[in-house]
Design a protein around this motif. Structure first.
Motif, PDB file in Angstrom:
ATOM      1  N   SER A  92       0.833  -1.197   0.000  1.00 48.53           N
ATOM      2  CA  SER A  92       0.000   0.000   0.000  1.00 48.53           C
ATOM      3  C   SER A  92       0.868   1.248   0.000  1.00 48.53           C
ATOM      4  O   SER A  92       2.011   1.230   0.463  1.00 48.53           O
ATOM      5  CB  SER A  92      -0.928   0.020   1.215  1.00 48.53           C
ATOM      6  N   VAL A  93       0.308   2.330  -0.527  1.00 47.16           N
ATOM      7  CA  VAL A  93       0.995   3.621  -0.542  1.00 47.16           C
ATOM      8  C   VAL A  93      -0.012   4.701  -0.170  1.00 47.16           C
ATOM      9  O   VAL A  93      -1.102   4.783  -0.742  1.00 47.16           O
ATOM     10  CB  VAL A  93       1.598   3.944  -1.924  1.00 47.16           C
ATOM     11  N   GLU A  94       0.365   5.527   0.804  1.00 46.63           N
ATOM     12  CA  GLU A  94      -0.378   6.745   1.106  1.00 46.63           C
ATOM     13  C   GLU A  94       0.410   7.926   0.554  1.00 46.63           C
ATOM     14  O   GLU A  94       1.635   7.981   0.688  1.00 46.63           O
ATOM     15  CB  GLU A  94      -0.553   6.919   2.612  1.00 46.63           C
ATOM     16  N   CYS A  95      -0.303   8.846  -0.078  1.00 49.96           N
ATOM     17  CA  CYS A  95       0.339  10.010  -0.689  1.00 49.96           C
ATOM     18  C   CYS A  95      -0.220  11.274  -0.043  1.00 49.96           C
ATOM     19  O   CYS A  95      -1.444  11.466  -0.003  1.00 49.96           O
ATOM     20  CB  CYS A  95       0.090  10.027  -2.191  1.00 49.96           C
ATOM     21  N   TYR A  96       0.667  12.127   0.457  1.00 48.27           N
ATOM     22  CA  TYR A  96       0.275  13.364   1.128  1.00 48.27           C
ATOM     23  C   TYR A  96       0.778  14.550   0.318  1.00 48.27           C
ATOM     24  O   TYR A  96       1.981  14.751   0.166  1.00 48.27           O
ATOM     25  CB  TYR A  96       0.839  13.396   2.549  1.00 48.27           C
ATOM     26  N   VAL A  97      -0.174  15.328  -0.217  1.00 48.97           N
ATOM     27  CA  VAL A  97       0.142  16.462  -1.084  1.00 48.97           C
ATOM     28  C   VAL A  97       0.105  17.750  -0.276  1.00 48.97           C
ATOM     29  O   VAL A  97      -0.904  18.042   0.387  1.00 48.97           O
ATOM     30  CB  VAL A  97      -0.854  16.564  -2.251  1.00 48.97           C
ATOM     31  N   SER A  98       1.184  18.511  -0.336  1.00 53.79           N
ATOM     32  CA  SER A  98       1.254  19.813   0.329  1.00 53.79           C
ATOM     33  C   SER A  98       1.521  20.887  -0.710  1.00 53.79           C
ATOM     34  O   SER A  98       2.398  20.726  -1.562  1.00 53.79           O
ATOM     35  CB  SER A  98       2.372  19.835   1.379  1.00 53.79           C
ATOM     36  N   LEU A 102      -9.810  -6.188  -9.379  1.00 55.27           N
ATOM     37  CA  LEU A 102      -8.444  -6.545  -9.041  1.00 55.27           C
ATOM     38  C   LEU A 102      -8.433  -7.376  -7.758  1.00 55.27           C
ATOM     39  O   LEU A 102      -9.298  -7.209  -6.898  1.00 55.27           O
ATOM     40  CB  LEU A 102      -7.605  -5.285  -8.817  1.00 55.27           C
ATOM     41  N   PRO A 103      -7.478  -8.293  -7.601  1.00 53.47           N
ATOM     42  CA  PRO A 103      -7.377  -9.026  -6.334  1.00 53.47           C
ATOM     43  C   PRO A 103      -7.071  -8.066  -5.188  1.00 53.47           C
ATOM     44  O   PRO A 103      -6.350  -7.083  -5.359  1.00 53.47           O
ATOM     45  CB  PRO A 103      -6.203  -9.991  -6.581  1.00 53.47           C
ATOM     46  N   ARG A 104      -7.635  -8.356  -4.028  1.00 54.51           N
ATOM     47  CA  ARG A 104      -7.487  -7.472  -2.874  1.00 54.51           C
ATOM     48  C   ARG A 104      -6.587  -8.111  -1.825  1.00 54.51           C
ATOM     49  O   ARG A 104      -6.706  -9.297  -1.533  1.00 54.51           O
ATOM     50  CB  ARG A 104      -8.854  -7.151  -2.264  1.00 54.51           C
ATOM     51  N   SER A 105      -5.734  -7.301  -1.266  1.00 53.49           N
ATOM     52  CA  SER A 105      -4.862  -7.774  -0.205  1.00 53.49           C
ATOM     53  C   SER A 105      -5.665  -8.009   1.070  1.00 53.49           C
ATOM     54  O   SER A 105      -6.612  -7.272   1.367  1.00 53.49           O
ATOM     55  CB  SER A 105      -3.761  -6.749   0.060  1.00 53.49           C
ATOM     56  N   LYS A 106      -5.290  -9.018   1.826  1.00 53.55           N
ATOM     57  CA  LYS A 106      -5.947  -9.260   3.107  1.00 53.55           C
ATOM     58  C   LYS A 106      -5.491  -8.255   4.162  1.00 53.55           C
ATOM     59  O   LYS A 106      -6.098  -8.141   5.225  1.00 53.55           O
ATOM     60  CB  LYS A 106      -5.668 -10.688   3.584  1.00 53.55           C
ATOM     61  N   HIS A 107      -4.436  -7.510   3.849  1.00 51.83           N
ATOM     62  CA  HIS A 107      -3.950  -6.481   4.765  1.00 51.83           C
ATOM     63  C   HIS A 107      -4.303  -5.110   4.182  1.00 51.83           C
ATOM     64  O   HIS A 107      -3.604  -4.587   3.308  1.00 51.83           O
ATOM     65  CB  HIS A 107      -2.442  -6.630   4.973  1.00 51.83           C
ATOM     66  N   LYS A 108      -5.399  -4.545   4.658  1.00 51.43           N
ATOM     67  CA  LYS A 108      -5.928  -3.313   4.101  1.00 51.43           C
ATOM     68  C   LYS A 108      -5.125  -2.099   4.554  1.00 51.43           C
ATOM     69  O   LYS A 108      -4.657  -2.036   5.694  1.00 51.43           O
ATOM     70  CB  LYS A 108      -7.397  -3.126   4.521  1.00 51.43           C
ATOM     71  N   ALA A 109      -5.005  -1.137   3.652  1.00 54.67           N
ATOM     72  CA  ALA A 109      -4.371   0.131   4.008  1.00 54.67           C
ATOM     73  C   ALA A 109      -5.264   0.879   4.988  1.00 54.67           C
ATOM     74  O   ALA A 109      -6.492   0.774   4.931  1.00 54.67           O
ATOM     75  CB  ALA A 109      -4.150   0.969   2.756  1.00 54.67           C
ATOM     76  N   VAL A 155      -1.081  -6.960 -17.681  1.00 52.18           N
ATOM     77  CA  VAL A 155      -0.039  -7.117 -18.702  1.00 52.18           C
ATOM     78  C   VAL A 155       1.274  -7.629 -18.118  1.00 52.18           C
ATOM     79  O   VAL A 155       1.923  -8.509 -18.685  1.00 52.18           O
ATOM     80  CB  VAL A 155       0.182  -5.790 -19.453  1.00 52.18           C
ATOM     81  N   LYS A 156       1.672  -7.068 -16.989  1.00 48.19           N
ATOM     82  CA  LYS A 156       2.974  -7.422 -16.407  1.00 48.19           C
ATOM     83  C   LYS A 156       2.866  -8.463 -15.298  1.00 48.19           C
ATOM     84  O   LYS A 156       3.891  -8.864 -14.730  1.00 48.19           O
ATOM     85  CB  LYS A 156       3.643  -6.167 -15.858  1.00 48.19           C
ATOM     86  N   LYS A 157       1.628  -8.852 -14.972  1.00 48.79           N
ATOM     87  CA  LYS A 157       1.393  -9.828 -13.896  1.00 48.79           C
ATOM     88  C   LYS A 157       2.007  -9.338 -12.581  1.00 48.79           C
ATOM     89  O   LYS A 157       2.638 -10.088 -11.835  1.00 48.79           O
ATOM     90  CB  LYS A 157       1.947 -11.211 -14.264  1.00 48.79           C
ATOM     91  N   SER A 158       1.823  -8.064 -12.318  1.00 52.31           N
ATOM     92  CA  SER A 158       2.385  -7.416 -11.143  1.00 52.31           C
ATOM     93  C   SER A 158       1.326  -7.271 -10.063  1.00 52.31           C
ATOM     94  O   SER A 158       0.146  -7.019 -10.356  1.00 52.31           O
ATOM     95  CB  SER A 158       2.936  -6.040 -11.531  1.00 52.31           C
ATOM     96  N   ARG A 159       1.730  -7.398  -8.823  1.00 54.14           N
ATOM     97  CA  ARG A 159       0.811  -7.295  -7.691  1.00 54.14           C
ATOM     98  C   ARG A 159       0.232  -5.880  -7.596  1.00 54.14           C
ATOM     99  O   ARG A 159       0.979  -4.904  -7.556  1.00 54.14           O
ATOM    100  CB  ARG A 159       1.553  -7.636  -6.405  1.00 54.14           C
ATOM    101  N   PRO A 160      -1.107  -5.731  -7.528  1.00 64.01           N
ATOM    102  CA  PRO A 160      -1.701  -4.394  -7.398  1.00 64.01           C
ATOM    103  C   PRO A 160      -1.341  -3.744  -6.066  1.00 64.01           C
ATOM    104  O   PRO A 160      -1.165  -4.421  -5.047  1.00 64.01           O
ATOM    105  CB  PRO A 160      -3.208  -4.661  -7.484  1.00 64.01           C
ATOM    106  N   ILE A 161      -1.247  -2.431  -6.083  1.00 65.33           N
ATOM    107  CA  ILE A 161      -0.906  -1.642  -4.905  1.00 65.33           C
ATOM    108  C   ILE A 161      -2.127  -0.828  -4.480  1.00 65.33           C
ATOM    109  O   ILE A 161      -2.768  -0.170  -5.306  1.00 65.33           O
ATOM    110  CB  ILE A 161       0.265  -0.698  -5.208  1.00 65.33           C
ATOM    111  N   GLN A 162      -2.456  -0.859  -3.202  1.00 68.46           N
ATOM    112  CA  GLN A 162      -3.503   0.003  -2.672  1.00 68.46           C
ATOM    113  C   GLN A 162      -2.969   1.435  -2.604  1.00 68.46           C
ATOM    114  O   GLN A 162      -1.854   1.658  -2.137  1.00 68.46           O
ATOM    115  CB  GLN A 162      -3.916  -0.454  -1.283  1.00 68.46           C
ATOM    116  N   PHE A 163      -3.765   2.402  -3.055  1.00 69.23           N
ATOM    117  CA  PHE A 163      -3.302   3.789  -3.108  1.00 69.23           C
ATOM    118  C   PHE A 163      -4.321   4.699  -2.448  1.00 69.23           C
ATOM    119  O   PHE A 163      -5.510   4.657  -2.770  1.00 69.23           O
ATOM    120  CB  PHE A 163      -3.076   4.215  -4.557  1.00 69.23           C
ATOM    121  N   SER A 164      -3.856   5.537  -1.518  1.00 64.27           N
ATOM    122  CA  SER A 164      -4.727   6.472  -0.806  1.00 64.27           C
ATOM    123  C   SER A 164      -4.117   7.866  -0.865  1.00 64.27           C
ATOM    124  O   SER A 164      -3.085   8.116  -0.240  1.00 64.27           O
ATOM    125  CB  SER A 164      -4.891   6.047   0.653  1.00 64.27           C
TER     126      SER A 164
END
Length: 425
Positions: free
Chosen positions: A172-178, A218-225, A261-270
């Motif tokens: 997961s990734v959290e993004c903070y915009v200032s 998309l598949p969902r992680s069992k560890h939620k952001a 396409v790349k068979k890459s694990r999806p990332i949760q984004f907030s």
């Protein structure tokens, strides 16, 4: 390479060069054209206004632009748009709101064999273009890449950068915009506000578009952001308050591409927008609520459009920000990533233990709307011109992360004062 591409007159055509953002895109192309060895032209509806833009840009950049080619084209005159596209390898489309003016330009680019870059922040337009034209763009061998400005290059490529620095499986990734403004304050041009009004008004279109685009989730992680409250002070990452930010729709589409396409694990984004004071946070929440409500109905929507300064306490101006306001404004995006030390080959496989690894990165840059956006847009166009072998092998409709994730775009942006940094890993 599309048919006849090598014989085209211009590498780049800036469509909408007389618009508020378009004039800054002209400046940016003027600065890099000789160094990059690209030919270019400006396009719009009126010859005298285009000539004036070139004259003023020459004064600002110190470049000699009076002989720059001019193309007369109008988004309401389809043949003129098609004629423009047939002369270009890449069209930088600065004409918004895109929900009213973008479809016909994308269609003409596909028919005319030119790739298309826009700076839209309108999810309905962006996702509808993928739904309508992805197959046709692939068949034509051209690239349609949306949201190539502050919406959403720093966020989407910021995830690409963070992931490249993370050893393991990113969860997961959290993004903070200032946003930081100087003593003159900040301002937003009316066209950006207008796009937002119509975007809110028609957000009900999105579920059906997305259902057609992506019938399976998309598949969902069992560890939620973690979910951050709008009134929550996030002192571990940001000393202040947050409201929900933008860019999620674009980043999610990139994750979909990477998974498919790349068979890459999806990332949760907030994404979150940082607010320094409780009062400003309350005002933002109240404004957002009223804005969303007024945008739903035609009568109140017309009031929003007629009195932008009133509803935004002077933030939105039809003349856009002043030079001093632009020079005094900057942005930063801080990315807080969590994941796993070990890496699983199967993108759908679940990690049994919680995330055990963290990383922080940052993207910083000058004023987002009229300095960073032109830099991002022009450099994105150069990727299509110069690094096509590093783009997806087929043409199509792409997000910036999907199109440019393997190019040198991040390195190029870094040299243009949009900096990507690792803070902690």
């Amino acid at each position: 390479m599309s048919t006849g591409e090598s014989a085209r007159k211009y590498d780049i055509v800036i469509f909408g060069a007389t618009g508020f953002t378009g004039q800054f895109v002209v400046d940016e192309v003027a600065r890099i054209a000789e160094e990059e060895g690209v030919t270019w032209a400006v396009a719009g509806r009126k010859m005298d206004r285009l000539q004036k833009v070139l004259e003023q840009s020459g004064q600002r950049t110190g470049k000699t632009l009076e002989d720059t080619p001019i193309i007369i084209a109008d988004s309401s005159a389809e043949q003129s748009i098609l004629d423009m596209c047939k002369q270009a390898r890449v069209v930088l489309n600065c004409v918004g709101p895109y929900r009213f003016h973008g479809n016909q330009v994308v269609r003409a680019c596909i028919e005319g064999g030119a790739s298309h870059i826009d700076i839209s922040g309108e999810p309905q337009f962006l996702e509808n273009m993928q739904l309508l034209y992805n197959t046709k763009a692939k068949e034509a061998g051209i690239y349609i890449v949306g949201s190539c400005g502050f919406d959403s290059i720093p966020a989407d490529l910021g995830i690409v950068f963070l992931k490249s620095k993370f050893q393991g499986d990113l969860n997961s990734v959290e993004c903070y915009v200032s946003l930081k403004s100087g003593p003159e304050g900040a301002a937003i041009n009316y066209a950006t506000y207008e796009s937002a009004v119509h975007g809110f008004a028609h957000q009900g279109e999105l579920p059906d578009i997305r259902k057609q685009l992506f019938p399976s989730p998309l598949p969902r992680s069992k560890h939620k952001a973690p979910r951050r409250s709008e009134t929550m002070a996030t002192t571990a990452i940001h000393r202040g308050f947050t409201v929900l930010g933008s860019d999620k729709s674009v980043v999610t589409r990139t994750q979909r591409y990477n998974y498919d396409v790349k068979k890459s694990r999806p990332i949760q984004f907030s994404p979150y927008l940082c607010i320094d004071s409780f009062l400003y946070m309350v005002l933002m929440v109240v404004f957002g609520t009223l804005f969303g409500l007024f945008a739903k109905f035609s009568i109140t929507r017309s009031i929003l459009l007629q009195f932008p300064g009133l509803f935004t306490v002077g933030l939105v101006k039809k003349g856009g920000p002043s030079k001093k306001q632009i020079e005094g404004t900057s942005f930063s995006m801080t990315f807080f990533g969590e994941g796993y030390s070990d890496k699983l080959d199967d993108p759908e496989a679940q990690h049994e233990t919680p995330p055990d690894k963290k990383i922080q990165t940052k993207v910083i840059g000058p004023e987002p709307g009229y300095v960073t956006t032109p830099i991002c847009m022009v450099q994105s166009g150069l990727m299509i011109l110069k690094e096509k072998s590093k783009l997806p092998s087929d043409g199509g409709v792409y997000t910036p992360g999907a199109a440019f994730g393997e190019t040198s775009l991040i390195t190029r942006l870094d040299k243009r004062n949009v900096k990507f940094q690792v803070l902690e890993s």
